[in-house]
Design an enzyme around this catalytic site. Structure first.
Site, PDB file in Angstrom:
ATOM      1  N   ASP A 130       0.833  -1.212   0.000  1.00 34.47           N
ATOM      2  CA  ASP A 130       0.000   0.000   0.000  1.00 34.47           C
ATOM      3  C   ASP A 130       0.856   1.247   0.000  1.00 34.47           C
ATOM      4  OD1 ASP A 130      -2.089   1.753   0.260  1.00 34.47           O
ATOM      5  OD2 ASP A 130      -2.713   1.077   2.239  1.00 34.47           O
ATOM      6  N   GLU A 161      -2.613  10.509   0.872  1.00 34.26           N
ATOM      7  CA  GLU A 161      -3.829   9.689   0.708  1.00 34.26           C
ATOM      8  C   GLU A 161      -4.244   9.069   2.036  1.00 34.26           C
ATOM      9  OE1 GLU A 161      -6.523   6.409   0.139  1.00 34.26           O
ATOM     10  OE2 GLU A 161      -4.500   6.194   0.913  1.00 34.26           O
ATOM     11  N   GLU A 162      -3.260   8.704   2.856  1.00 37.66           N
ATOM     12  CA  GLU A 162      -3.574   7.990   4.109  1.00 37.66           C
ATOM     13  C   GLU A 162      -4.135   8.916   5.193  1.00 37.66           C
ATOM     14  OE1 GLU A 162      -3.644   4.904   4.288  1.00 37.66           O
ATOM     15  OE2 GLU A 162      -2.170   4.022   2.929  1.00 37.66           O
TER      16      GLU A 162
END
Ligand SMILES: *[C@@H]1O[C@H](CO)[C@@H](O)[C@H](O)[C@H]1NC(C)=O
Ligand SMILES: *[C@@H]1O[C@H](CO)[C@@H](O)[C@H](O)[C@H]1NC(C)=O
Ligand SMILES: *[C@@H]1O[C@H](CO)[C@@H](O)[C@H](O)[C@H]1NC(C)=O
Length: 405
Positions: A130, A161-162
């Site tokens: 990821d 994004e996280e």
């Protein structure tokens, strides 16, 4: 902007304690890709994992990737989302392309170094799944297709994004424009996240909030002199627990879930708690954040008024805007399909485009200390991205033919 002025480490300068798998260590392995392509893929994946890029610290990987893509004859633009945090946008001869291939370069903490296990052909390390597996496979797939689809393909690798998607939101607000000033419309955007090599037909929506209670401190022997913030919070949570079963469900996404992720309250056993709070995330299987907000407010209104009568206060503080379930295109033959319960950057990119979600590796290991995938999964992803790009490009041509009729 061509970032040629920025000094960057050469590819070969990145040292590692564990070597990238070599041909000799893998005599039993039958690769899916030609040897040179496979070697480049593994080496790129390795380099990406070796550069720590926990959300907020993406400066180094952004510059490195920009250097790498320039060396592969892409035109590269760095988009500064925040100080020393860059989205990397790359393309061939044309800036405005029909297909955009995208993933993210940040990871969750903590950092785990790269490790390759030659016994079972697995690659370990933070981001190995990821989403650095997607990033590496996308770059190799696009590079291999460039000759055929030179003007159709661009790449976008975003930060953050996280942690809510500030990178993609920034790109969305600064999308490439035509000469007329109008925002360019992509025909297809392919997003890379771990999907076990399947095409994802949709993911749940999201709504997050914090319950904040202010009470009044007092000696625990005389609780009637105070207002216990903990009591109010517990009552509110009990109400939400009962409500949990009644939140909307759907055949496609199953049940809406509600997670009490963090609860804090009070200071000591012998003090009536002055403050308390709970952080809560809801994954929506149906309906909209707006409608569910109304349901939550109604459920908590009695407790809110009672707290106020006693001299306390219960506030509901909404997190980001939230989003309803996200339907994703999955109409390409030759892929298994599924739905997922995690969020992605997909709703953060505004525009009317076909969207696909595909990536190597399993989400269940993605944020864990045993994040890993097999070499085969990584190689398969190059073939699958290629297939996806070719198929969506053909659909675009078919659409055009229909329009022209
Ligand atoms: C990049 O372009 C140059 C000049 O056309 C060429 O010599 C070189 O082989 C290309 N490099 C790659 C990696 O395609
Ligand atoms: C490598 O994988 C094998 C098979 O899963 C396992 O038995 C071994 O402990 C692994 N080696 C390391 C160094 O983790
Ligand atoms: C949804 O919730 C109901 C009742 O709580 C339960 O019986 C059912 O198995 C759940 N469905 C899924 C897909 O988890």
């Amino acid at each position: 902007m061509r970032p040629s002025q920025i000094l960057l480490p050469a590819l070969s300068c990145l040292t590692s304690t564990t070597a990238t798998p070599t041909q000799s260590s893998l005599q039993s392995y039958s690769p899916l890709l030609p040897p040179t392509t496979s070697k480049e893929l593994l080496s790129l994946h390795h380099s990406l994992i070796e550069i720590e890029s926990i959300s907020g610290n993406e400066g180094k990987i952004g510059k490195w990737l920009s250097h790498y893509l320039s060396s592969q004859n892409f035109t590269v633009e760095l988009q500064e989302v925040a100080s020393n945090r860059y989205n990397v946008f790359a393309y061939g001869s044309k800036r405005l392309t029909n297909i955009l291939v995208s993933s993210h370069i940040d990871t969750v903490p903590p950092f785990w170094p790269y490790e390759y296990n030659s016994t079972d052909d697995t690659i370990h390390g933070r981001g190995s799944v990821d989403a650095k597996a997607s990033v590496a496979a996308q770059i190799i797939a696009v590079r291999e297709l460039r000759e055929k689809l030179l003007d159709e393909l661009s790449l976008l690798f975003v930060v953050g994004e996280e942690v809510g998607g500030d990178g993609m939101a920034y790109f969305s607000d600064h999308q490439p424009r035509k000469e007329s000033g109008e925002v360019h419309k992509y025909d297809t955007v392919i997003f890379g996240e771990p999907t076990e090599g399947k095409l994802v037909c949709g993911h749940k929506g999201m709504l997050s909030f914090t319950l904040k209670v202010r009470g009044k401190a007092a000696h625990s022997g005389y609780p009637w002199l105070g207002v216990s913030a903990n009591d109010v919070l517990i009552e509110a949570l009990a109400k939400l627990l009962a409500l949990r079963e009644k939140l909307p469900s759907s055949e496609k996404y199953g049940n809406t879930t509600m997670n009490f992720g963090r609860i804090d309250g009070g200071v000591a056993a012998n003090v009536v708690a002055e403050t308390a709070e709970a952080k809560i995330a809801i994954r929506l299987a149906a309906s909209t954040p707006k409608a569910v907000r109304v349901t939550l407010l109604e459920a908590l209104s009695d407790i809110q008024s009672r707290a106020e009568e006693q001299g306390g206060k219960l506030d509901i503080v909404w997190g980001t805007e939230g989003y309803p379930p996200v339907d994703i295109d999955c109409d390409v033959e030759g892929f298994e399909t599924m739905t997922v319960n995690y969020g992605t950057d997909i709703p953060n990119l505004k525009g009317d485009h076909r969207r696909y979600l595909y990536g190597p590796g399993n989400i269940f290991v993605a944020h864990s200390d045993h994040e890993a995938l097999t070499r085969k999964e990584l190689e398969q992803a190059v073939l699958d991205y290629r297939k996806l790009i070719i198929a969506t490009n053909m659909m675009r041509h078919q659409d055009q033919e229909v329009e022209e009729l």
